[in-house]
Motif scaffolding. Structure first.
Motif, mmCIF file in Angstrom:
data_model
loop_
_atom_site.group_PDB
_atom_site.id
_atom_site.type_symbol
_atom_site.label_atom_id
_atom_site.label_comp_id
_atom_site.label_asym_id
_atom_site.label_seq_id
_atom_site.Cartn_x
_atom_site.Cartn_y
_atom_site.Cartn_z
ATOM 1 N N GLU A 77 40.671 -29.137 30.348
ATOM 2 C CA GLU A 77 39.944 -28.455 29.272
ATOM 3 C C GLU A 77 39.260 -29.428 28.318
ATOM 4 O OE1 GLU A 77 39.830 -24.839 28.841
ATOM 5 O OE2 GLU A 77 40.339 -25.218 30.946
ATOM 6 N N LEU A 78 39.856 -30.611 28.114
ATOM 7 C CA LEU A 78 39.373 -31.495 27.048
ATOM 8 C C LEU A 78 38.898 -32.863 27.529
ATOM 9 C CD1 LEU A 78 42.095 -30.809 24.303
ATOM 10 C CD2 LEU A 78 39.850 -29.728 24.568
ATOM 11 N N ALA A 79 39.257 -33.261 28.745
ATOM 12 C CA ALA A 79 38.917 -34.624 29.182
ATOM 13 C C ALA A 79 38.160 -34.648 30.502
ATOM 14 C CB ALA A 79 40.197 -35.464 29.294
ATOM 15 N N GLY A 80 37.774 -33.482 31.022
ATOM 16 C CA GLY A 80 37.012 -33.442 32.254
ATOM 17 C C GLY A 80 37.810 -33.726 33.515
ATOM 18 N N PHE A 81 39.143 -33.627 33.430
ATOM 19 C CA PHE A 81 39.986 -33.863 34.598
ATOM 20 C C PHE A 81 39.702 -32.789 35.644
ATOM 21 C CE2 PHE A 81 44.291 -33.843 36.700
ATOM 22 C CZ PHE A 81 44.267 -35.164 37.134
ATOM 23 N N PRO A 82 39.561 -33.170 36.918
ATOM 24 C CA PRO A 82 39.218 -32.172 37.946
ATOM 25 C C PRO A 82 40.261 -31.061 38.056
ATOM 26 C CG PRO A 82 38.930 -34.410 38.784
ATOM 27 C CD PRO A 82 39.632 -34.531 37.476
ATOM 28 N N LYS A 83 39.813 -29.822 38.020
ATOM 29 C CA LYS A 83 40.727 -28.680 38.049
ATOM 30 C C LYS A 83 41.541 -28.637 39.342
ATOM 31 C CE LYS A 83 38.025 -25.692 34.964
ATOM 32 N NZ LYS A 83 39.031 -25.647 33.884
ATOM 33 N N GLN A 84 40.918 -28.988 40.464
ATOM 34 C CA GLN A 84 41.644 -28.943 41.726
ATOM 35 C C GLN A 84 42.771 -29.968 41.753
ATOM 36 O OE1 GLN A 84 41.311 -26.596 44.210
ATOM 37 N NE2 GLN A 84 43.258 -27.563 44.775
ATOM 38 N N VAL A 85 42.543 -31.123 41.141
ATOM 39 C CA VAL A 85 43.596 -32.139 41.089
ATOM 40 C C VAL A 85 44.757 -31.653 40.218
ATOM 41 C CG1 VAL A 85 44.144 -34.545 40.509
ATOM 42 C CG2 VAL A 85 41.899 -33.972 41.452
ATOM 43 N N ALA A 86 44.435 -30.971 39.127
ATOM 44 C CA ALA A 86 45.497 -30.400 38.286
ATOM 45 C C ALA A 86 46.316 -29.383 39.069
ATOM 46 C CB ALA A 86 44.895 -29.752 37.040
ATOM 47 N N HIS A 87 45.659 -28.559 39.859
ATOM 48 C CA HIS A 87 46.387 -27.594 40.697
ATOM 49 C C HIS A 87 47.230 -28.317 41.750
ATOM 50 C CE1 HIS A 87 44.982 -23.605 39.421
ATOM 51 N NE2 HIS A 87 43.833 -24.189 39.106
ATOM 52 N N ASN A 88 46.703 -29.401 42.304
ATOM 53 C CA ASN A 88 47.464 -30.168 43.297
ATOM 54 C C ASN A 88 48.719 -30.781 42.682
ATOM 55 O OD1 ASN A 88 45.473 -29.574 45.152
ATOM 56 N ND2 ASN A 88 44.471 -31.569 45.023
ATOM 57 N N ILE A 89 48.580 -31.298 41.458
ATOM 58 C CA ILE A 89 49.730 -31.872 40.749
ATOM 59 C C ILE A 89 50.781 -30.793 40.516
ATOM 60 C CG2 ILE A 89 50.481 -32.815 38.514
ATOM 61 C CD1 ILE A 89 47.746 -34.292 38.444
ATOM 62 N N LYS A 90 50.336 -29.641 40.049
ATOM 63 C CA LYS A 90 51.275 -28.539 39.812
ATOM 64 C C LYS A 90 51.989 -28.154 41.107
ATOM 65 C CE LYS A 90 51.451 -23.634 38.678
ATOM 66 N NZ LYS A 90 50.681 -22.422 38.338
ATOM 67 N N SER A 91 51.260 -28.011 42.179
ATOM 68 C CA SER A 91 51.876 -27.601 43.454
ATOM 69 C C SER A 91 52.885 -28.637 43.943
ATOM 70 C CB SER A 91 50.796 -27.397 44.519
ATOM 71 O OG SER A 91 49.946 -26.327 44.173
ATOM 72 N N LEU A 92 52.512 -29.916 43.871
ATOM 73 C CA LEU A 92 53.408 -30.987 44.311
ATOM 74 C C LEU A 92 54.697 -30.986 43.500
ATOM 75 C CD1 LEU A 92 53.740 -33.610 46.070
ATOM 76 C CD2 LEU A 92 52.798 -34.858 44.100
ATOM 77 N N PHE A 93 54.558 -30.873 42.179
ATOM 78 C CA PHE A 93 55.725 -30.945 41.304
ATOM 79 C C PHE A 93 56.609 -29.706 41.426
ATOM 80 C CE2 PHE A 93 53.750 -34.026 37.939
ATOM 81 C CZ PHE A 93 53.671 -35.010 38.918
ATOM 82 N N VAL A 94 56.002 -28.539 41.442
ATOM 83 C CA VAL A 94 56.796 -27.313 41.513
ATOM 84 C C VAL A 94 57.500 -27.196 42.858
ATOM 85 C CG1 VAL A 94 56.670 -24.783 41.534
ATOM 86 C CG2 VAL A 94 55.446 -26.078 39.771
ATOM 87 N N ASP A 95 56.834 -27.601 43.928
ATOM 88 C CA ASP A 95 57.457 -27.546 45.254
ATOM 89 C C ASP A 95 58.719 -28.406 45.298
ATOM 90 O OD1 ASP A 95 55.565 -25.820 46.170
ATOM 91 O OD2 ASP A 95 54.438 -27.318 47.327
ATOM 92 N N TYR A 96 58.686 -29.543 44.622
ATOM 93 C CA TYR A 96 59.808 -30.484 44.686
ATOM 94 C C TYR A 96 60.856 -30.225 43.612
ATOM 95 C CZ TYR A 96 62.276 -34.934 45.264
ATOM 96 O OH TYR A 96 63.237 -35.896 45.500
ATOM 97 N N TYR A 97 60.412 -29.873 42.422
ATOM 98 C CA TYR A 97 61.321 -29.742 41.278
ATOM 99 C C TYR A 97 61.695 -28.299 40.955
ATOM 100 C CZ TYR A 97 60.558 -34.680 40.084
ATOM 101 O OH TYR A 97 60.523 -36.049 40.105
ATOM 102 N N GLY A 98 60.957 -27.352 41.507
ATOM 103 C CA GLY A 98 61.150 -25.983 41.068
ATOM 104 C C GLY A 98 60.461 -25.750 39.737
ATOM 105 N N LYS A 99 60.646 -24.550 39.204
ATOM 106 C CA LYS A 99 59.966 -24.188 37.959
ATOM 107 C C LYS A 99 61.005 -23.870 36.889
ATOM 108 C CE LYS A 99 56.057 -22.056 38.388
ATOM 109 N NZ LYS A 99 55.018 -21.031 38.603
ATOM 110 N N VAL A 100 60.802 -24.413 35.698
ATOM 111 C CA VAL A 100 61.678 -24.154 34.552
ATOM 112 C C VAL A 100 61.235 -22.854 33.885
ATOM 113 C CG1 VAL A 100 62.436 -25.001 32.302
ATOM 114 C CG2 VAL A 100 62.102 -26.609 34.194
ATOM 115 N N ALA A 101 62.183 -21.979 33.617
ATOM 116 C CA ALA A 101 61.855 -20.694 32.987
ATOM 117 C C ALA A 101 61.638 -20.887 31.492
ATOM 118 C CB ALA A 101 62.981 -19.695 33.235
ATOM 119 N N ILE A 102 60.399 -20.664 31.064
ATOM 120 C CA ILE A 102 60.055 -20.723 29.638
ATOM 121 C C ILE A 102 59.327 -19.434 29.300
ATOM 122 C CG2 ILE A 102 58.858 -21.985 27.816
ATOM 123 C CD1 ILE A 102 58.978 -24.468 29.596
ATOM 124 N N ASP A 103 59.925 -18.623 28.452
ATOM 125 C CA ASP A 103 59.338 -17.333 28.081
ATOM 126 C C ASP A 103 58.219 -17.540 27.068
ATOM 127 O OD1 ASP A 103 59.569 -14.636 26.216
ATOM 128 O OD2 ASP A 103 59.934 -14.263 28.348
#
Length: 355
Positions: free
Chosen positions: A276-302
């Motif tokens: 949103e603020l630094a022009g980081f590629p959106k697809q790379v952000a999605h790739n980072i999320k997928s890699l991390f969530v697949d390995y670490y799982g997701k923390v429940a934050i309401d």
């Protein structure tokens, strides 16, 4: 692996650790040696370590309770009192054997006891090997607020023996891996690419990866030891990560997160904010999320918890002049420091993580 010489201390690896340590002990004429451990490193690491020592100097063991909850001034007072009762003087040596709590707290104890005694860090967790024991940061938490009290002070030596990793549970290994992933994201795309199949990493792979990670941090810290500029990049993911870690630590209804578990969430949030603020590629952000969530799982934050976590950001140690400063990414290996982020974008980042 070759030892790494820094401006302030030398980092030794595996078998070289003990020849270097014994040489240091024989040349420095210490009056007494004190070894700081917790109940885990006392049982699983200390016997192995003592077998490697070659010294006639009196050795005393000081044990504290493990866990971030004990990284406090009260624990320091207990260690200071033990040192006094055991006749420690300014020529004494403190050896800190453990994870980040031990090396952070032990370093702080050493550099404040009698205005400073020598100390050596022996990190036994992956996290402390690649992060806490390198760079000279010492200190303790203030209540549930991370690392509010401390000084920058370097040990005589850092001894990284990956033998100790065989004693760790898997969640501690994953926690340490988070900092190595951060080093890739902020500094080196080639290094980052080595982590694209996290599930297949073995202890054998980690030796070289740990060495590279230590080199990355060492190179940053030597240029900017007091975190005025470049060293701030090491806080990628930590602004929100520390706030999340503090929130889970202070909330009795939450299961406490390990440092790396919180930082993984913080890096996913920071990756989104970077789009949103630094022009980081959106697809790379999605790739980072997928890699991390697949390995670490997701923390429940309401979503009802977002405001409380955002409120904790004001205690972040990188803040100045009332501003909350984020580290963002323009691309992998291209960080941007001192970024101001609107609360609405932070909330959007939480929604990105939750989706």
């Amino acid at each position: 692996m070759d030892s790494i010489a820094t401006n302030k201390c030398t980092i030794h690896f595996n078998n070289i650790c003990y020849s270097a340590l014994n040489k240091h002990l024989n040349t420095r004429n210490f009056s007494k040696i004190f070894i700081l451990v917790d109940e885990n490193t006392h049982q699983f690491c200390l016997p192995y370590f003592l077998e490697k020592l070659e010294t006639k100097v009196t050795i005393e063991i000081i044990e504290i309770e493990s866990g971030e909850i004990n990284k406090t001034i009260d624990t320091c007072v207990g260690v200071w009192n033990s040192l006094s009762e055991l006749d420690a003087d300014r020529k004494s040596l403190l050896i800190n054997i453990g994870g980040g709590v031990i090396t952070d707290l032990g370093g702080f104890v050493a550099c404040t006891f009698k205005r400073g005694i020598a100390y050596i860090n022996v990190p036994t967790t992956l996290l402390s090997m690649v992060d806490a024991s390198v760079g000279g940061k010492t200190g303790v938490d203030l209540g549930h607020l991370k690392n509010q009290i401390g000084v920058i002070s370097n040990p005589d030596l850092v001894l990284i023996d990956t033998h100790f990793l065989s004693t760790l549970p898997q969640n501690q290994m994953r926690s340490g891996l988070a900092e190595m992933l951060k080093h890739g994201l902020i500094s080196d795309e080639n290094y980052w690419n080595k982590f694209q199949d996290l599930a297949k990493l073995s202890l054998a792979d980690l030796d070289e990866l740990i060495y590279e990670s230590v080199m990355i941090k060492k190179n940053v810290v030597e240029i900017d030891p007091f975190e005025n500029n470049l060293r701030k990049t090491l806080n990628f993911g930590h602004t929100l990560g520390h706030a999340i870690e503090s929130y889970f630590l202070s909330n009795p209804n939450k299961t406490t997160l390990l440092h790396g578990e919180a930082i993984i969430v913080g890096m996913i949030l920071a990756a989104y904010i970077s789009t949103e603020l630094a022009g980081f590629p959106k697809q790379v952000a999605h790739n980072i999320k997928s890699l991390f969530v697949d390995y670490y799982g997701k923390v429940a934050i309401d979503d009802s918890e977002y405001a409380t976590i955002i409120e904790l950001l004001k205690y972040d140690k990188k803040n100045n002049h009332g501003n909350i400063n984020f580290v963002l990414l323009e691309n992998i290996g291209k960080p941007r420091i001192d970024c101001l982020v609107d609360d609405n974008i932070i909330i959007d980042a939480f929604e990105f993580y939750a989706s």
